[in-house]
Write a protein that holds these residues in place. Structure first.
Motif, mmCIF file in Angstrom:
data_model
loop_
_atom_site.group_PDB
_atom_site.id
_atom_site.type_symbol
_atom_site.label_atom_id
_atom_site.label_comp_id
_atom_site.label_asym_id
_atom_site.label_seq_id
_atom_site.Cartn_x
_atom_site.Cartn_y
_atom_site.Cartn_z
ATOM 1 N N SER A 193 -4.660 -2.846 14.597
ATOM 2 C CA SER A 193 -3.976 -3.179 13.344
ATOM 3 C C SER A 193 -4.913 -3.042 12.148
ATOM 4 O O SER A 193 -4.504 -2.598 11.070
ATOM 5 C CB SER A 193 -3.414 -4.599 13.419
ATOM 6 N N TYR A 194 -6.191 -3.423 12.351
ATOM 7 C CA TYR A 194 -7.172 -3.257 11.274
ATOM 8 C C TYR A 194 -7.313 -1.780 10.916
ATOM 9 O O TYR A 194 -7.360 -1.411 9.731
ATOM 10 C CB TYR A 194 -8.524 -3.823 11.710
ATOM 11 N N ASP A 195 -7.357 -0.907 11.929
ATOM 12 C CA ASP A 195 -7.485 0.519 11.684
ATOM 13 C C ASP A 195 -6.272 1.051 10.911
ATOM 14 O O ASP A 195 -6.411 1.841 9.982
ATOM 15 C CB ASP A 195 -7.629 1.258 13.014
ATOM 16 N N ALA B 78 7.973 -0.071 6.883
ATOM 17 C CA ALA B 78 7.194 -0.752 7.923
ATOM 18 C C ALA B 78 6.328 0.230 8.686
ATOM 19 O O ALA B 78 6.763 1.316 9.024
ATOM 20 C CB ALA B 78 8.139 -1.460 8.894
ATOM 21 N N LEU B 79 5.092 -0.176 8.956
ATOM 22 C CA LEU B 79 4.225 0.619 9.825
ATOM 23 C C LEU B 79 3.995 -0.151 11.115
ATOM 24 O O LEU B 79 3.493 -1.256 11.108
ATOM 25 C CB LEU B 79 2.871 0.884 9.164
ATOM 26 N N GLY C 108 -4.450 1.733 3.424
ATOM 27 C CA GLY C 108 -5.100 1.423 2.153
ATOM 28 C C GLY C 108 -5.736 2.651 1.524
ATOM 29 O O GLY C 108 -5.620 2.873 0.308
ATOM 30 N N VAL C 109 -6.402 3.469 2.335
ATOM 31 C CA VAL C 109 -7.011 4.701 1.829
ATOM 32 C C VAL C 109 -5.942 5.649 1.284
ATOM 33 O O VAL C 109 -6.078 6.223 0.205
ATOM 34 C CB VAL C 109 -7.837 5.396 2.931
ATOM 35 N N ALA C 110 -4.831 5.797 2.035
ATOM 36 C CA ALA C 110 -3.759 6.690 1.594
ATOM 37 C C ALA C 110 -3.149 6.218 0.277
ATOM 38 O O ALA C 110 -2.844 7.027 -0.610
ATOM 39 C CB ALA C 110 -2.679 6.778 2.673
ATOM 40 N N LEU D 231 4.005 -2.680 5.133
ATOM 41 C CA LEU D 231 3.505 -3.674 6.073
ATOM 42 C C LEU D 231 3.104 -3.057 7.398
ATOM 43 O O LEU D 231 3.691 -2.076 7.843
ATOM 44 C CB LEU D 231 4.546 -4.776 6.299
ATOM 45 N N VAL D 232 2.063 -3.632 7.991
ATOM 46 C CA VAL D 232 1.622 -3.244 9.326
ATOM 47 C C VAL D 232 2.365 -4.151 10.294
ATOM 48 O O VAL D 232 1.956 -5.282 10.558
ATOM 49 C CB VAL D 232 0.097 -3.399 9.483
ATOM 50 N N ALA D 233 3.486 -3.647 10.821
ATOM 51 C CA ALA D 233 4.382 -4.475 11.635
ATOM 52 C C ALA D 233 3.972 -4.424 13.097
ATOM 53 O O ALA D 233 4.655 -3.854 13.940
ATOM 54 C CB ALA D 233 5.823 -4.017 11.455
ATOM 55 N N ASP D 234 2.832 -5.038 13.393
ATOM 56 C CA ASP D 234 2.384 -5.107 14.780
ATOM 57 C C ASP D 234 3.089 -6.263 15.489
ATOM 58 O O ASP D 234 3.920 -6.962 14.903
ATOM 59 C CB ASP D 234 0.866 -5.237 14.842
#
Length: 322
Positions: free
Chosen positions: A211-213, A10-11, A219-221, A292-295
């Motif tokens: 969250s978009y950032d 989780a991010l 995605g780049v990584a 996942l972007v866990a915002d």
């Protein structure tokens, strides 16, 4: 299907931190079919991985056509992690236009595992190869070697040249293995076990700037790590999910939230929040992703889905607590 509780990364964007682990709590002692099924899902820590040479960037057929042609392929695996049920599905065809003796030798980590004499003018060279498992590896790859040897009747001044006998190695040659996610000890290890096409899960199609950032940087990584990332929004009622090959535990299949997912339809339209919660409990990638972007928005959606599912366990105290 590995459970959500055993294989998630989780991010939490800049509002929190990148962390390993699941989103569930320990299940209590089981006393009903539903709670038994939930406990088994929690205990499922085995993860399957499968990728082809094409996933590693080898998009074209590899041709071997010399007197003694050799090619090695380095198949990435997590360093220091024991593998289970590892195998290589070697895929290829041969074409023999010249006479003489022709043979194919396949090796895994330098050890011969398959030798074959080629007699026919054309045929299938595909083989299924076992890979030694159960021992943690010091290297972060498994080495597949292919040797194509031709002893044809005619040589010109003994100079090396191409022959009319060709082995065509398909980019769909595939490496398969399983690993125990409970053996992961670091974020670096977990990152190395991501599939070739990981799902990056975000809260919705409309994200906050922060969250978009985070999603863009992840995605780049992933792309730089030779992964072909797929960005996906958390499912909502009305979305269609692919349920091909799913197995819903018998102890849960009778509940309305799981019944539709167990119907056997390859494509199923989610009807409510409880069915989204069922996806989470089953560990479906559609609802939990690989990264996942866990915002705050995603956490709120997950909580709502699990709360809606919990209502259906109202008559089963053990399952409700789980």
């Amino acid at each position: 299907m590995p459970s959500l509780f055993s294989r998630r990364i989780a991010l939490l964007a800049p509002t929190a931190l990148l962390a390993l682990g699941g989103l569930g709590t320990s299940f209590l002692a089981h006393a009903s079919p539903a709670s038994d099924a939930l406990q088994r899902l929690q205990g499922e820590t085995w993860v399957n991985r499968s990728f082809a040479l094409s996933d590693l960037g080898i998009g074209d057929t590899v041709l071997l056509n010399g007197f003694d042609s050799r090619q090695e392929f380095y198949l990435p695996v997590p360093r220091g992690l024991a593998l289970a049920e590892a195998s290589i599905d070697f895929s290829g065809r041969y074409h023999k236009a010249e006479g003489g003796s022709t043979s194919m030798l396949l090796t895994v980590n330098g050890r011969p595992v398959q030798a074959r004499r080629i007699e026919a003018a054309e045929g299938d060279a595909s083989q299924s190869l076992k890979v030694d498992t159960g021992v943690a590896r010091s290297a972060n790859f498994v080495r597949l070697g292919v040797q194509w040897s031709n002893n044809v009747a005619r040589r010109v001044c003994e100079l090396e040249r191409s022959t009319g006998n060709v082995l065509a190695i398909s980019p769909e040659t595939r490496f398969n293995y399983r690993f125990n996610s409970g053996a992961l000890t670091s974020l670096a290890d977990a990152w190395a076990t991501l599939p070739a096409r990981p799902v990056l899960l975000v809260a919705s199609r409309n994200l906050s700037k922060t969250s978009y950032d985070s999603a863009w940087r992840l995605g780049v990584a992933l792309e730089q790590a030779n992964r072909r990332v797929q960005i996906q929004a958390f499912p909502v009622a009305g979305d269609i999910v692919d349920t091909s090959g799913w197995q819903v535990p018998a102890g849960l299949a009778a509940l309305p939230a799981f019944a539709g997912l167990a119907s056997g339809n390859a494509r199923y339209e989610l009807k409510n929040e409880a069915e989204v919660g069922a996806l989470l409990v089953l560990g479906a990638t559609a609802a939990s992703g690989d990264v996942l972007v866990a915002d705050a928005a995603l956490r709120q959606q997950i909580a709502k889905a699990l709360e809606a599912l919990a209502v259906q366990f109202a008559g089963d105290a053990d399952a409700a607590r789980a």
